[in-house]
Scaffold this active site. Structure first.
Site, short mmCIF file in Angstrom:
data_model
loop_
_atom_site.label_atom_id
_atom_site.label_comp_id
_atom_site.label_asym_id
_atom_site.label_seq_id
_atom_site.Cartn_x
_atom_site.Cartn_y
_atom_site.Cartn_z
N GLY A 46 0.83 -1.20 0.00
CA GLY A 46 0.00 0.00 0.00
C GLY A 46 0.86 1.25 0.00
O GLY A 46 2.02 1.22 0.43
N GLU A 137 -3.02 2.71 5.74
CA GLU A 137 -2.92 3.73 4.68
C GLU A 137 -3.75 4.98 5.02
O GLU A 137 -3.32 6.09 4.74
CB GLU A 137 -3.32 3.16 3.32
N HIS A 140 -2.01 7.35 7.20
CA HIS A 140 -1.08 8.26 6.50
C HIS A 140 -1.79 9.54 6.07
O HIS A 140 -1.22 10.63 6.13
CB HIS A 140 -0.51 7.59 5.24
#
Ligand code: NI
Length: 169
Positions: A46, A137, A140
């Site tokens: 990812g 992810e 992030h």
């Protein structure tokens, strides 16, 4: 397509909250293609746009085995709507946190919302490994790293390791 440079800890850009994507245009499609190539090349499962220094709320991931590089998933403006249960990811790692892995407590199931590369709204549930990748992810996008979820002691060990390496370089 081109390979992009992956931003690594302690680069401050990784702490930025990404901005919502407003237009799914050609330049976004190019970015998606470049991020996909960069992720496969790394290799990783990812990648969020901020990991290549672009603060757009965009993630790509591929849950098929690395040698297959089969089905790339794109999620724009993704968010976790709901999470439940508990799941310990074993040896979680991140392309932006090199040479370090740790077990991280995650939700076992998540309800995720976002938009796909064609602009269609998506809302789906994920469980286990896919749920873990999505949580990692989407973190992030919010300026978070998996090391934020581990004990202060373990995090300090990693920071020390990074400082040592930076001194040598
Ligand atoms: Ni990561």
């Amino acid at each position: 397509m081109s390979l992009l440079e992956i931003v690594t800890y302690p680069d401050k850009r990784l702490r930025k909250v990404s901005k919502p994507v407003e237009n799914i245009d050609g330049s976004l499609q190019n970015l998606i293609a470049d991020m996909t190539e960069t992720m496969h090349h790394a290799p990783g499962v990812g990648l969020a746009a901020i990991q290549v220094g672009i603060d757009k709320a965009l993630i790509v991931y591929d849950l098929t085995p690395l040698e297959e590089k089969g089905s790339i998933q794109v999620l724009i403006n993704p968010r976790i709507v709901e999470g439940e249960g508990e799941f310990l990811s074993e040896n979680e790692g991140c392309l932006s946190v090199p040479d370090f892995r740790a077990d991280v407590k995650r939700f076992a199931r998540v309800l995720v919302e976002g938009v796909d590369a064609e602009g269609n709204p998506r809302r789906f549930e994920a469980e286990g490994y896919p749920a873990l990748v999505l949580q990692h992810e989407i973190d992030h996008i919010n300026g978070k790293l998996f090391i934020d979820h581990i004990s202060a002691l373990k995090r300090e060990l990693y920071k020390r390791q990074v400082r040592k390496k930076l001194k040598k370089a």
